[in-house]
Design an enzyme around this catalytic site. Structure first.
Site, short mmCIF file in Angstrom:
data_model
loop_
_atom_site.label_atom_id
_atom_site.label_comp_id
_atom_site.label_asym_id
_atom_site.label_seq_id
_atom_site.Cartn_x
_atom_site.Cartn_y
_atom_site.Cartn_z
N SER A 82 0.83 -1.20 0.00
CA SER A 82 0.00 0.00 0.00
C SER A 82 0.86 1.26 0.00
O SER A 82 1.98 1.25 0.54
CB SER A 82 -0.85 -0.03 1.27
OG SER A 82 -1.40 1.23 1.52
N TYR B 232 -1.58 -1.31 10.88
CA TYR B 232 -1.88 -1.85 9.55
C TYR B 232 -0.71 -1.59 8.61
O TYR B 232 -0.20 -2.49 7.94
CB TYR B 232 -3.17 -1.23 8.98
CG TYR B 232 -3.31 -1.41 7.49
CD1 TYR B 232 -3.58 -2.67 6.96
CD2 TYR B 232 -3.13 -0.34 6.61
CE1 TYR B 232 -3.68 -2.85 5.57
CE2 TYR B 232 -3.23 -0.53 5.23
CZ TYR B 232 -3.50 -1.77 4.73
OH TYR B 232 -3.59 -1.95 3.36
N LYS C 293 2.35 -4.07 6.55
CA LYS C 293 2.75 -4.04 5.13
C LYS C 293 4.27 -3.86 5.03
O LYS C 293 4.93 -4.53 4.24
CB LYS C 293 2.04 -2.90 4.39
CG LYS C 293 0.55 -3.09 4.26
CD LYS C 293 0.20 -4.27 3.36
CE LYS C 293 -1.29 -4.52 3.27
NZ LYS C 293 -1.64 -5.83 2.73
P1 NAD Z 1 -10.83 -6.93 1.36
O1 NAD Z 1 -10.99 -6.90 2.83
O2 NAD Z 1 -12.03 -6.60 0.52
O3 NAD Z 1 -10.30 -8.36 0.91
C1 NAD Z 1 -9.39 -9.11 1.69
C2 NAD Z 1 -9.92 -10.53 1.74
O4 NAD Z 1 -9.02 -11.32 2.53
C3 NAD Z 1 -11.29 -10.65 2.37
O5 NAD Z 1 -12.15 -11.35 1.51
C4 NAD Z 1 -11.05 -11.41 3.68
O6 NAD Z 1 -12.15 -12.23 4.01
C5 NAD Z 1 -9.80 -12.20 3.36
N1 NAD Z 1 -8.95 -12.56 4.50
C6 NAD Z 1 -8.44 -11.74 5.45
N2 NAD Z 1 -7.70 -12.46 6.31
C7 NAD Z 1 -7.71 -13.74 5.89
C8 NAD Z 1 -7.13 -14.96 6.36
N3 NAD Z 1 -6.39 -14.99 7.46
N4 NAD Z 1 -7.35 -16.10 5.67
C9 NAD Z 1 -8.12 -16.09 4.55
N5 NAD Z 1 -8.70 -14.97 4.06
C10 NAD Z 1 -8.50 -13.82 4.73
O7 NAD Z 1 -9.61 -5.97 0.99
P2 NAD Z 1 -9.17 -5.38 -0.41
O8 NAD Z 1 -9.57 -3.96 -0.44
O9 NAD Z 1 -9.60 -6.28 -1.49
O10 NAD Z 1 -7.60 -5.42 -0.22
C11 NAD Z 1 -6.82 -6.50 -0.68
C12 NAD Z 1 -5.38 -6.28 -0.23
O11 NAD Z 1 -4.91 -5.04 -0.73
C13 NAD Z 1 -5.21 -6.20 1.29
O12 NAD Z 1 -4.00 -6.85 1.63
C14 NAD Z 1 -5.12 -4.71 1.55
O13 NAD Z 1 -4.38 -4.43 2.72
C15 NAD Z 1 -4.39 -4.23 0.31
N6 NAD Z 1 -4.67 -2.82 0.01
C16 NAD Z 1 -5.96 -2.40 -0.11
C17 NAD Z 1 -6.23 -1.06 -0.37
C18 NAD Z 1 -7.65 -0.55 -0.48
O14 NAD Z 1 -7.86 0.65 -0.38
N7 NAD Z 1 -8.64 -1.40 -0.69
C19 NAD Z 1 -5.16 -0.16 -0.52
C20 NAD Z 1 -3.86 -0.62 -0.41
C21 NAD Z 1 -3.63 -1.97 -0.15
C1 UD1 Z 2 -6.61 5.19 3.61
C2 UD1 Z 2 -5.80 4.50 4.67
C3 UD1 Z 2 -4.49 4.02 4.08
C4 UD1 Z 2 -4.73 3.15 2.86
C5 UD1 Z 2 -5.54 3.97 1.86
C6 UD1 Z 2 -5.86 3.21 0.60
C7 UD1 Z 2 -6.53 5.70 6.68
C8 UD1 Z 2 -6.14 6.65 7.76
N1 UD1 Z 2 -5.59 5.43 5.76
O1 UD1 Z 2 -5.91 6.33 3.23
O2 UD1 Z 2 -3.76 3.29 5.02
O3 UD1 Z 2 -3.52 2.74 2.28
O4 UD1 Z 2 -6.77 4.35 2.47
O5 UD1 Z 2 -6.88 2.32 0.85
O6 UD1 Z 2 -7.63 5.16 6.67
N2 UD1 Z 2 -11.94 11.78 3.77
C9 UD1 Z 2 -12.94 12.66 4.16
N3 UD1 Z 2 -14.06 12.15 4.74
C10 UD1 Z 2 -14.27 10.82 4.93
C11 UD1 Z 2 -13.25 9.92 4.53
C12 UD1 Z 2 -12.09 10.45 3.96
O7 UD1 Z 2 -12.80 13.88 4.02
O8 UD1 Z 2 -15.31 10.43 5.47
C13 UD1 Z 2 -10.73 12.31 3.13
C14 UD1 Z 2 -9.45 12.00 3.84
O9 UD1 Z 2 -9.14 12.99 4.77
C15 UD1 Z 2 -8.45 11.95 2.68
C16 UD1 Z 2 -9.29 11.42 1.50
O10 UD1 Z 2 -10.65 11.69 1.87
O11 UD1 Z 2 -8.00 13.22 2.35
C17 UD1 Z 2 -9.14 9.94 1.25
O12 UD1 Z 2 -9.37 9.23 2.45
P1 UD1 Z 2 -9.43 7.62 2.50
O13 UD1 Z 2 -10.36 7.13 1.46
O14 UD1 Z 2 -9.68 7.23 3.91
O15 UD1 Z 2 -7.98 7.17 2.03
P2 UD1 Z 2 -6.53 7.59 2.62
O16 UD1 Z 2 -6.63 8.57 3.69
O17 UD1 Z 2 -5.69 7.94 1.45
#
Ligand code: NAD
Ligand code: UD1
Length: 332
Positions: free
Chosen positions: A124, A148, A152
């Site tokens: 991330s 969290y 990572k």
């Molecule tokens: P998500 O929660 O929708 O999907 C993760 C999946 O992993 C879920 O279906 C959950 O049930 C499963 N899971 C969690 N722990 C498990 C375990 N111990 N065994 C088996 N299954 C398990 O999340 P996502 O948004 O699809 O994210 C996927 C990956 O990308 C994650 O590692 C997350 O940290 C990373 N990531 C997500 C974002 C974002 O904004 N969505 C941003 C940066 C990184």
């Molecule tokens: C969040 C996570 C980060 C993760 C990233 C991508 C937090 C603190 N950080 O970051 O670890 O890697 O998502 O998934 O959660 N905002 C509002 N109102 C809201 C929600 C958000 O104003 O109700 C603003 C925030 O201040 C920010 C932007 O929207 O400026 C995006 O927020 P968000 O979607 O939570 O993502 P990140 O803060 O980038």
């Protein structure tokens, strides 16, 4: 290629499963459904017309995982599974360390035992902490502000050490920026439980009147309009990045940012969402959210050069597709 997708019922994993199946690969999903629903599997099948082998299993259970690896003989693993809520990770850090680290170490030891060499890992942009300048390049200093993010960073370190010990491994670390949007069909999308923490899921709940008002966290940042700037990327573009990473000819340990390279402020996103969907989003400005940074956007030049990664979807598409998914899937 037979690909294991861990966390494949989740938001990014399910979209990636669709793209993998569409490009002719065989997909096996392991997910314990802690943050997803089993009906996602039917939806993937509906979109692609293809079958998936599914194991409802916790990756922390090494013995069960070994059995699956032994039976399935994977060619590659894409490791999405993990817990991802920043606020919750501050409240229950041990749960985050336990789940995210143990599951990854179990995957790595099964890969070693059953000679699977190719891994793509979901990292991330959070690992950049407060970046010294923008856009963010892959070699910027790393730091985190919450458990969290630390999981990572620790996993990236583990992967680096494991690669040093066995340079036949082919590991790609993808650092995602802010994924939003949904599959065009409206069958797959982001469906968080409870009140969302992230911006787009919150906007959608306000637009569909499931929540009364969006709190915008701060309007006094040093940005175009004072609100926070982020690099929003369509989840289908992100999914494509994984296909390219699997097909990459370059071997070794590689790290890529996956973002669009373009910053968008909270107000810009809200206004775009309202305009494109012709819907009102009530908002009010409140205090900054502790731990937030002003601006964060990627340089995706490395991914472009080495993977051929480009983003096809616009901010309009992201807003349209996010709304379409929620309208289709909530009983409104
Ligand atoms: P998500 O929660 O929708 O999907 C993760 C999946 O992993 C879920 O279906 C959950 O049930 C499963 N899971 C969690 N722990 C498990 C375990 N111990 N065994 C088996 N299954 C398990 O999340 P996502 O948004 O699809 O994210 C996927 C990956 O990308 C994650 O590692 C997350 O940290 C990373 N990531 C997500 C974002 C974002 O904004 N969505 C941003 C940066 C990184
Ligand atoms: C969040 C996570 C980060 C993760 C990233 C991508 C937090 C603190 N950080 O970051 O670890 O890697 O998502 O998934 O959660 N905002 C509002 N109102 C809201 C929600 C958000 O104003 O109700 C603003 C925030 O201040 C920010 C932007 O929207 O400026 C995006 O927020 P968000 O979607 O939570 O993502 P990140 O803060 O980038």
């Amino acid at each position: 290629m037979k690909v294991l997708i861990t966390g494949g019922c989740g938001y990014i994993g399910s979209h990636t499963a669709v793209r993998l199946l569409e490009s002719g690969e065989e997909v096996v999903i392991i997910d314990n459904l802690i943050n997803s629903k089993i009906d996602v599997l039917d939806k993937i099948k509906e979109i692609t017309g293809k079958n998936i082998t599914f194991y409802q299993e916790d990756l922390c259970n090494l013995e069960e995982l070994r059995k699956i690896f032994k039976k399935e003989k994977f060619d590659a693993v894409i490791h999405f599974a993990g817990l991802k809520a920043v606020g919750e990770s501050v409240e229950i850090p041990l749960r985050y360390y336990q789940n995210n680290l143990v599951s990854t170490m179990n995957i790595l030891s099964c890969m070693q035992e059953f000679n699977v060499l190719k891994l793509v890992f979901s990292s991330s942009a959070t690992v950049y902490g407060s970046p010294k300048s923008l856009p963010i390049l892959e070699d910027f200093p790393l730091s985190t502000t919450n458990p969290y993010g630390t999981t990572k960073l620790m996993i990236e370190q583990i992967l680096t050490d494991v690669y040093k010990a066995n340079n036949k491994l082919d590991i790609t670390i993808l650092r995602y920026f802010n994924p939003i949007g949904a599959h065009k069909s409206g069958l797959l999308g982001e469906d968080p439980n409870g009140i969302p923490n992230n911006l787009m899921p919150y906007i959608v709940k306000v637009a569909t009147k499931q929540l009364p008002v969006l709190n915008i966290f701060g309007s006094d940042y040093d940005t175009i309009d004072g609100t926070g700037v982020r690099d929003y990327i369509h989840v289908m573009d992100l999914a494509e990045g994984h296909i390219l990473a699997l097909k990459n000819k370059k071997k070794g340990l590689k790290i890529y940012n996956l973002g669009t390279g373009k910053g968008t402020s909270v107000l810009e996103l809200v206004n775009m969402f309202s305009k494109i969907n012709n819907v009102k989003v009530n908002y009010k400005i409140v205090d900054r959210r502790p731990g937030d940074i002003a601006s964060c956007y990627a340089s995706s030049l490395k991914a472009n050069k080495e993977l051929g990664f480009t983003c096809k979807y616009t901010l309009e598409d992201m807003c349209k597709d996010s709304y379409n998914f929620v309208k289709k899937n909530s009983n409104l």
